[in-house]
Design an enzyme around this catalytic site. Structure first.
Site, short mmCIF file in Angstrom:
data_model
loop_
_atom_site.label_atom_id
_atom_site.label_comp_id
_atom_site.label_asym_id
_atom_site.label_seq_id
_atom_site.Cartn_x
_atom_site.Cartn_y
_atom_site.Cartn_z
N ARG A 99 27.92 74.52 -1.24
CA ARG A 99 26.69 74.06 -0.57
C ARG A 99 26.99 74.02 0.92
O ARG A 99 27.88 73.30 1.38
CB ARG A 99 26.30 72.67 -1.07
CG ARG A 99 25.18 72.04 -0.25
CD ARG A 99 24.55 70.84 -0.91
NE ARG A 99 23.68 71.24 -1.99
CZ ARG A 99 22.73 70.46 -2.53
NH1 ARG A 99 22.54 69.24 -2.09
NH2 ARG A 99 21.98 70.90 -3.52
N HIS A 126 17.97 78.22 -2.53
CA HIS A 126 18.51 77.23 -3.49
C HIS A 126 18.31 77.83 -4.89
O HIS A 126 17.51 77.34 -5.70
CB HIS A 126 17.78 75.90 -3.33
CG HIS A 126 18.48 74.73 -3.96
ND1 HIS A 126 19.68 74.84 -4.63
CD2 HIS A 126 18.14 73.41 -4.02
CE1 HIS A 126 20.05 73.65 -5.07
NE2 HIS A 126 19.13 72.77 -4.72
N GLN A 129 18.61 75.72 -8.26
CA GLN A 129 17.45 74.85 -8.48
C GLN A 129 16.26 75.66 -8.98
O GLN A 129 15.59 75.28 -9.95
CB GLN A 129 17.09 74.13 -7.17
CG GLN A 129 15.83 73.30 -7.28
CD GLN A 129 16.04 72.03 -8.08
OE1 GLN A 129 16.98 71.27 -7.82
NE2 GLN A 129 15.18 71.77 -9.05
N ASP A 217 8.40 69.95 -1.49
CA ASP A 217 9.76 69.56 -1.15
C ASP A 217 9.68 68.76 0.15
O ASP A 217 8.62 68.73 0.80
CB ASP A 217 10.62 70.84 -0.95
CG ASP A 217 12.11 70.55 -0.78
OD1 ASP A 217 12.54 69.40 -1.01
OD2 ASP A 217 12.85 71.49 -0.40
N CYS A 257 11.99 69.37 -6.39
CA CYS A 257 13.42 69.52 -6.71
C CYS A 257 14.19 68.21 -6.57
O CYS A 257 15.28 68.08 -7.10
CB CYS A 257 14.04 70.61 -5.83
SG CYS A 257 14.00 70.23 -4.07
N ARG A 285 18.82 71.37 -14.53
CA ARG A 285 19.92 71.84 -13.67
C ARG A 285 21.19 72.02 -14.51
O ARG A 285 21.91 73.01 -14.37
CB ARG A 285 20.20 70.83 -12.54
CG ARG A 285 19.04 70.59 -11.59
CD ARG A 285 18.70 71.84 -10.80
NE ARG A 285 19.83 72.39 -10.12
CZ ARG A 285 20.27 71.98 -8.92
NH1 ARG A 285 19.63 71.04 -8.26
NH2 ARG A 285 21.32 72.56 -8.34
N1 CP Z 1 17.72 69.18 -5.99
C1 CP Z 1 18.96 69.09 -5.51
O1 CP Z 1 19.62 70.08 -5.21
O2 CP Z 1 19.41 67.82 -5.40
P1 CP Z 1 20.77 67.35 -4.74
O3 CP Z 1 20.64 67.52 -3.25
O4 CP Z 1 20.91 65.90 -5.13
O5 CP Z 1 21.90 68.18 -5.27
N1 NVA Z 2 15.05 71.67 1.07
C1 NVA Z 2 15.92 70.57 0.71
C2 NVA Z 2 16.35 70.70 -0.71
C3 NVA Z 2 17.24 69.59 -1.19
C4 NVA Z 2 17.67 69.76 -2.59
C5 NVA Z 2 17.13 70.58 1.63
O1 NVA Z 2 17.66 71.66 1.91
O2 NVA Z 2 17.53 69.51 2.08
#
Ligand code: CP
Ligand code: NVA
Length: 300
Positions: A99, A126, A129, A217, A257, A285
């Site tokens: 990540r 993502h 997700q 989101d 998400c 997930r």
């Molecule tokens: N939806 C998602 O990716 O959540 P987290 O940021 O908690 O991993």
């Molecule tokens: N768009 C959000 C998704 C989190 C799971 C972010 O990148 O923070």
């Protein structure tokens, strides 16, 4: 050949079988030994609840082990080049689940490392997700091509992965984003050129009208915290509330998400209401990522 999982588009014809396999694993409460003796590293440069924990559980359910690596507690935070990190970790480990911010970092890890790389969220996408979200829709409506999906809010990483999913799974996708907060327009054009039913509008009501699934989101993603105030102004009128949801198809579902900001992108009423399937998305997930891990480590 090493299999990576960087985006949805590259899955091509593997995408639907992966969704079906995740469904089967979910039904069976699958446990296995495919990852026995393997150690995967979770490199997380941003916070996470769902992605990190569901990957850790998925790895353990497949018999493997994992190690969390964060910038604060490793040389990543002291600017050791990623290409060196990639080569070092490839000597000890079996996969990198990453990540991070720019997607180019994943490409560097793939180029210099010699183990699979899995995208656990970047600024651009993502995919784990959104594959889980496709699974969540597929469980309810297996003929995805007949479904209308609305995206309301920021043209962010999630929006981009949804565009890729629309290309592969054939549902129609209408994104409503305020000006200046568009998704990747090159990707959108590419999707439209491939015949995907994807369009961008400015009015949330237009996107939600008749939709079977309504997605949103946060307005400021991780790394954009300083823009929060400006974004609150730009996204005025984009809160998915009961009035907007009333425009959707009669049995429409609300999707997010998570984490969600109640009172910003979604009202408390919609989030907690009967149309909300957000915790099914969160559960999926685990099942989706088990299927992805199995695909990556299976004999080819
Ligand atoms: N939806 C998602 O990716 O959540 P987290 O940021 O908690 O991993
Ligand atoms: N768009 C959000 C998704 C989190 C799971 C972010 O990148 O923070």
């Amino acid at each position: 050949m090493i299999r990576h999982f960087i985006d949805i588009r590259s899955l091509g014809k593997n995408a639907l079988p992966l969704i079906n396999r995740a469904r089967q694993m979910k039904r069976e409460g699958f446990r296995g030994e495919l990852l026995h003796g393997k150690v995967l590293v979770l490199i997380f440069e941003k916070a996470s609840t769902r992605t990190r924990i569901s990957f850790e559980v998925a790895i353990r359910r497949l018999g493997g082990q994992c190690i969390l690596m964060t910038p604060a507690e490793s040389q990543l935070g002291r600017s050791e080049p990623l290409k060196d990190t990639a080569r070092v970790l490839s000597r000890y480990n079996d996969a990198l689940i990453v990540r991070t911010f720019g997607e180019e970092k994943l490409h560097q890890l793939m180029e210099y490392g010699s183990i699979p790389v899995i995208n656990a969220l970047t600024d651009q996408g993502h995919p784990c997700q959104v594959m889980s979200d496709v699974l969540t829709m597929y469980e309810r409506t297996p003929v995805l091509a007949s479904q209308e999906v609305a995206w309301v809010g920021d043209g962010n990483n999630m929006a981009n992965s949804f565009i890729e999913a629309a290309m592969l799974f054939g549902f129609s996708l209408t994104l409503a984003c305020p000006e200046g907060y568009d998704p990747d327009m090159k990707l959108l054009a590419e999707a439209q050129n491939c015949g995907a039913k994807v369009r961008l509008v400015r009015d949330p009501a237009e996107a939600i009208q008749g939709a079977n699934y309504v997605n949103t989101d946060v307005w400021a993603s991780m790394g954009q915290e300083a823009e929060q105030r400006a974004r609150e102004k730009a996204f005025a009128g984009f809160c998915v509330d009961a009035k907007l949801m009333a425009l959707a198809a009669p049995d429409a579902k609300f999707m997010h998400c998570l984490p969600a900001h109640r009172g910003e992108e979604v009202s408390e009423e919609v989030f907690e209401g009967p149309a909300s399937i957000v915790f099914d998305q969160a559960e999926n997930r685990l099942h989706m990522q088990m299927a992805i891990l199995e695909w990556i480590f299976s004999e080819q």
